[in-house]
Design an enzyme around this catalytic site. Structure first.
Site, PDB file in Angstrom:
ATOM      1  N   LYS A  26     -40.682  34.162 -91.933  1.00 12.79           N
ATOM      2  CA  LYS A  26     -41.182  34.486 -93.277  1.00 12.79           C
ATOM      3  C   LYS A  26     -42.703  34.352 -93.336  1.00 12.79           C
ATOM      4  O   LYS A  26     -43.398  35.261 -93.772  1.00 12.79           O
ATOM      5  CB  LYS A  26     -40.558  33.519 -94.300  1.00 12.79           C
ATOM      6  CG  LYS A  26     -41.227  33.561 -95.665  1.00 12.79           C
ATOM      7  CD  LYS A  26     -40.574  32.617 -96.663  1.00 12.79           C
ATOM      8  CE  LYS A  26     -41.083  31.203 -96.637  1.00 12.79           C
ATOM      9  NZ  LYS A  26     -42.325  30.949 -97.397  1.00 12.79           N
ATOM     10  N   ARG A  79     -46.835  32.524-103.581  1.00 14.69           N
ATOM     11  CA  ARG A  79     -48.060  31.893-103.084  1.00 14.69           C
ATOM     12  C   ARG A  79     -48.784  32.810-102.087  1.00 14.69           C
ATOM     13  O   ARG A  79     -50.000  32.939-102.099  1.00 14.69           O
ATOM     14  CB  ARG A  79     -47.704  30.556-102.417  1.00 14.69           C
ATOM     15  CG  ARG A  79     -48.833  29.880-101.679  1.00 14.69           C
ATOM     16  CD  ARG A  79     -49.762  29.133-102.598  1.00 14.69           C
ATOM     17  NE  ARG A  79     -50.924  28.597-101.892  1.00 14.69           N
ATOM     18  CZ  ARG A  79     -51.926  27.973-102.488  1.00 14.69           C
ATOM     19  NH1 ARG A  79     -51.916  27.810-103.786  1.00 14.69           N
ATOM     20  NH2 ARG A  79     -52.941  27.526-101.810  1.00 14.69           N
ATOM     21  N   CYS A 103     -43.539  28.030-104.392  1.00 11.28           N
ATOM     22  CA  CYS A 103     -42.812  26.781-104.542  1.00 11.28           C
ATOM     23  C   CYS A 103     -43.741  25.718-105.126  1.00 11.28           C
ATOM     24  O   CYS A 103     -44.916  25.635-104.771  1.00 11.28           O
ATOM     25  CB  CYS A 103     -42.311  26.296-103.182  1.00 11.28           C
ATOM     26  SG  CYS A 103     -40.920  27.251-102.557  1.00 11.28           S
ATOM     27  N   ASP A 299     -42.660  21.754 -93.573  1.00  8.23           N
ATOM     28  CA  ASP A 299     -41.511  22.545 -94.019  1.00  8.23           C
ATOM     29  C   ASP A 299     -40.180  22.042 -93.427  1.00  8.23           C
ATOM     30  O   ASP A 299     -39.117  22.499 -93.835  1.00  8.23           O
ATOM     31  CB  ASP A 299     -41.709  24.025 -93.661  1.00  8.23           C
ATOM     32  CG  ASP A 299     -42.796  24.669 -94.513  1.00  8.23           C
ATOM     33  OD1 ASP A 299     -43.136  24.104 -95.573  1.00  8.23           O
ATOM     34  OD2 ASP A 299     -43.300  25.731 -94.119  1.00  8.23           O
ATOM     35  N   ILE A 321     -49.362  16.580 -95.911  1.00 11.31           N
ATOM     36  CA  ILE A 321     -49.935  17.883 -96.299  1.00 11.31           C
ATOM     37  C   ILE A 321     -49.899  18.060 -97.821  1.00 11.31           C
ATOM     38  O   ILE A 321     -50.881  18.473 -98.414  1.00 11.31           O
ATOM     39  CB  ILE A 321     -49.169  19.058 -95.643  1.00 11.31           C
ATOM     40  CG1 ILE A 321     -48.944  18.806 -94.151  1.00 11.31           C
ATOM     41  CG2 ILE A 321     -49.867  20.383 -95.921  1.00 11.31           C
ATOM     42  CD1 ILE A 321     -50.118  18.949 -93.263  1.00 11.31           C
TER      43      ILE A 321
HETATM   44  N1  EPU Z   1     -55.430  23.337-100.093  1.00 13.73           N
HETATM   45  C1  EPU Z   1     -56.536  23.122-100.860  1.00 13.73           C
HETATM   46  N2  EPU Z   1     -57.250  24.208-101.292  1.00 13.73           N
HETATM   47  C2  EPU Z   1     -56.921  25.468-100.949  1.00 13.73           C
HETATM   48  C3  EPU Z   1     -55.782  25.684-100.138  1.00 13.73           C
HETATM   49  C4  EPU Z   1     -55.055  24.600 -99.727  1.00 13.73           C
HETATM   50  O1  EPU Z   1     -56.846  22.012-101.189  1.00 13.73           O
HETATM   51  O2  EPU Z   1     -57.631  26.404-101.368  1.00 13.73           O
HETATM   52  C5  EPU Z   1     -54.621  22.189 -99.665  1.00 13.73           C
HETATM   53  C6  EPU Z   1     -53.194  22.248-100.222  1.00 13.73           C
HETATM   54  O3  EPU Z   1     -53.121  21.732-101.521  1.00 13.73           O
HETATM   55  C7  EPU Z   1     -52.431  21.416 -99.235  1.00 13.73           C
HETATM   56  C8  EPU Z   1     -53.174  21.689 -97.926  1.00 13.73           C
HETATM   57  O4  EPU Z   1     -54.422  22.244 -98.273  1.00 13.73           O
HETATM   58  O5  EPU Z   1     -52.538  20.068 -99.547  1.00 13.73           O
HETATM   59  C9  EPU Z   1     -52.464  22.606 -96.974  1.00 13.73           C
HETATM   60  O6  EPU Z   1     -51.987  23.735 -97.629  1.00 13.73           O
HETATM   61  P1  EPU Z   1     -51.984  25.175 -96.944  1.00 13.73           P
HETATM   62  O7  EPU Z   1     -53.005  26.003 -97.642  1.00 13.73           O
HETATM   63  O8  EPU Z   1     -52.036  25.054 -95.462  1.00 13.73           O
HETATM   64  O9  EPU Z   1     -50.574  25.660 -97.352  1.00 13.73           O
HETATM   65  P2  EPU Z   1     -50.254  27.132 -97.657  1.00 13.73           P
HETATM   66  O10 EPU Z   1     -51.087  27.976 -96.755  1.00 13.73           O
HETATM   67  O11 EPU Z   1     -50.291  27.352 -99.117  1.00 13.73           O
HETATM   68  C10 EPU Z   1     -48.413  27.509 -95.856  1.00 13.73           C
HETATM   69  C11 EPU Z   1     -46.976  27.908 -95.912  1.00 13.73           C
HETATM   70  C12 EPU Z   1     -46.159  26.769 -96.474  1.00 13.73           C
HETATM   71  C13 EPU Z   1     -46.357  25.548 -95.601  1.00 13.73           C
HETATM   72  C14 EPU Z   1     -47.842  25.223 -95.497  1.00 13.73           C
HETATM   73  C15 EPU Z   1     -48.158  24.077 -94.566  1.00 13.73           C
HETATM   74  C16 EPU Z   1     -47.112  30.259 -96.299  1.00 13.73           C
HETATM   75  C17 EPU Z   1     -46.900  31.402 -97.226  1.00 13.73           C
HETATM   76  N3  EPU Z   1     -46.831  29.070 -96.765  1.00 13.73           N
HETATM   77  O12 EPU Z   1     -48.770  27.236 -97.211  1.00 13.73           O
HETATM   78  O13 EPU Z   1     -44.812  27.178 -96.420  1.00 13.73           O
HETATM   79  O14 EPU Z   1     -45.673  24.452 -96.136  1.00 13.73           O
HETATM   80  O15 EPU Z   1     -48.570  26.379 -95.034  1.00 13.73           O
HETATM   81  O16 EPU Z   1     -47.686  24.362 -93.288  1.00 13.73           O
HETATM   82  O17 EPU Z   1     -47.496  30.453 -95.154  1.00 13.73           O
HETATM   83  C18 EPU Z   1     -42.597  27.403 -97.161  1.00 13.73           C
HETATM   84  O18 EPU Z   1     -42.474  28.308 -96.328  1.00 13.73           O
HETATM   85  O19 EPU Z   1     -41.618  26.928 -97.785  1.00 13.73           O
HETATM   86  C19 EPU Z   1     -43.926  26.870 -97.420  1.00 13.73           C
HETATM   87  C20 EPU Z   1     -44.206  26.141 -98.489  1.00 13.73           C
END
Ligand code: EPU
Length: 413
Positions: A26, A79, A103, A299, A321
């Site tokens: 995904k 997201r 989520c 995850d 995280i």
């Molecule tokens: N963060 C910030 N500012 C930002 C972006 C992120 O502070 O502008 C913080 C977040 O709040 C968090 C940390 O950085 O504390 C890491 O978040 P990240 O941005 O890496 O998460 P994401 O990119 O939003 C992706 C996956 C998630 C997975 C995380 C961590 C996708 C679409 N989503 O999210 O997947 O948990 O990386 O590996 O790729 C899922 O598939 O169920 C899911 C939630």
């Protein structure tokens, strides 16, 4: 009319048997689809998972034919919609989007994206709950960007934007998730110039639109889905082969399960778990802390809590995280698990404890999957009320688990 999953628990017995094939990831597909905006021609894609989130992203991209604006109703629920803003801004010189949804895992800010776009020379205007970014002279300019936190989607979004920016962009403290080098390699084959993807420093030399010329992006296997099925097989399987997966992307999980005394064999593209060789109570309870890749994935944190509740000993699960990713703990406690929530980042688990049936409602995708695991090991018939959150990320999960011998069905209520 709503739906629910109904699962007859195995009461700790280990009867599941057979093979389950892992679908495309995904979180890889959701970034490769936006990359198609960088192409002059069509970007063919293979091994796309047939899941709700992928359909939503496809709708979002289809909506771009009316201009560089992300449909608010969809983007607010996904997201990954934010990843599309990078390539659209780079290609069209402007983009309009709402605060992205997805989520609820505690706070999910987007400051890294906003700062990144500004560093690439875009100006922002915020009006009526919408962000509107515009690049000076319609063209982004390469820049050196240091991420104060490691973010998967921010890394991907800015990497994609930089492909069409003028000059060189350097991303430091970048995420290293395997989806990133897989996408970069494909883009390079189509004319991009990206080095260092898969390491903390990614350098992108911008250029013109990319050409697929029939080359296909093949979605890598979903390491989170594979990991969830491996945990399920350890808890409820006699002998289960998890095939079409990439064991080298699952090093952290496999190391923890090895230390917990789970018996499995690793092949080139499969893992076979011999759960029936051991009682769950013979597994050791190992403490785990989540970490950016290649560490233990957040995850898999909820499925891991279910595993720990069945293993012998005491240990902690530390979430580094996200805040607010333990909202499932109360339900597991109601089912009989011995879990103490120490603070928003840490739970203490003591095991093994027998679980019993409950009516459940998954708070998010990965917790929903953990509920399927808990309902499977529990005694009695459990229900999980909102299968939609699980369908967002797992393709036809009930059919695939049914094929392994689990009594699971989707019911209309
Ligand atoms: N963060 C910030 N500012 C930002 C972006 C992120 O502070 O502008 C913080 C977040 O709040 C968090 C940390 O950085 O504390 C890491 O978040 P990240 O941005 O890496 O998460 P994401 O990119 O939003 C992706 C996956 C998630 C997975 C995380 C961590 C996708 C679409 N989503 O999210 O997947 O948990 O990386 O590996 O790729 C899922 O598939 O169920 C899911 C939630």
């Amino acid at each position: 009319m709503s739906e629910r999953f109904v699962i007859e628990g195995l009461a700790g017995k280990k009867t599941l048997q057979g093979e389950v094939e892992i679908k495309g990831a995904k979180n890889a597909a959701l970034k490769a689809l936006p990359a198609s905006v960088l192409f002059e021609d069509e970007m063919p894609m293979g091994n796309l998972p047939d899941i709700e989130d992928v359909r939503r992203m496809q709708e979002l991209i289809a909506g771009l034919k009316d201009g560089p604006v992300l449909r608010k109703d969809i983007a607010e629920r996904l997201r990954a919609s934010i990843v599309l803003t990078g390539p659209v801004l780079a290609r069209d010189g402007e983009v309009t989007f709402p605060y992205p949804g997805g989520c609820v895992l505690g706070e999910r800010p987007i400051d890294l994206f906003l700062q990144g776009f500004k560093a690439l020379g875009a100006e922002v205007e915020e009006k009526d709950d919408l962000f509107h970014f515009r690049a000076k002279n319609k063209k982004l300019k390469g820049a050196r960007i240091f991420f104060p936190f490691i973010s998967v989607t921010a890394t991907e979004t800015l990497m994609l934007a930089a492909v069409l920016a003028e000059g060189e962009t350097v991303l430091q403290n970048a995420a290293m998730e395997p989806e990133i080098p897989v996408l970069a390699e494909y883009l390079n084959a189509c004319g991009a110039n990206i080095t260092g993807a898969g390491t903390p420093t990614i350098t992108i030399t911008g250029g013109g639109l990319l050409h697929a010329a029939g080359r296909k992006y093949v979605t890598p296997p979903d390491r989170i889905e594979a990991g969830s099925f491996i945990i399920l097989a350890a808890l409820a399987g006699k002998e289960v082969k998890i095939s079409h997966c990439e064991p080298k992307h699952m090093g952290a999980l496999l190391a923890v399960l090895r230390r917990a005394d789970v018996d499995f064999e690793i092949g080139k593209d499969y893992v076979t778990v011999f759960g029936g060789n051991k009682e769950n109570s013979a597994y050791k309870l190992i403490s785990v802390r989540t970490h950016e890749y290649p560490g233990f994935p957040t995850d898999l944190q909820a499925p891991m809590a279910v595993f720990m509740s069945q293993a012998t000993g005491e240990g902690t699960l530390l979430e580094t995280i996200f805040d607010g990713r333990f909202r499932y703990a109360d339900d597991l406690i109601r089912m009989g698990a011995d879990i103490t929530v120490m603070n928003p980042h840490k739970i203490l688990v003591r095991g093994p404890k027998n679980l019993s049936r409950k009516e459940l409602e998954g708070p998010d995708l990965r917790a929903g999957l953990a509920y399927i695991l808990a309902a499977t090991v529990a005694e009695g018939t459990s229900t999980i009320n909102n299968p939609y959150v699980i369908d967002r990320g797992y393709e036809r999960i009930e059919e695939r688990l049914f094929a392994l011998g689990l009594s699971i069905r989707r019911e209309q209520v």
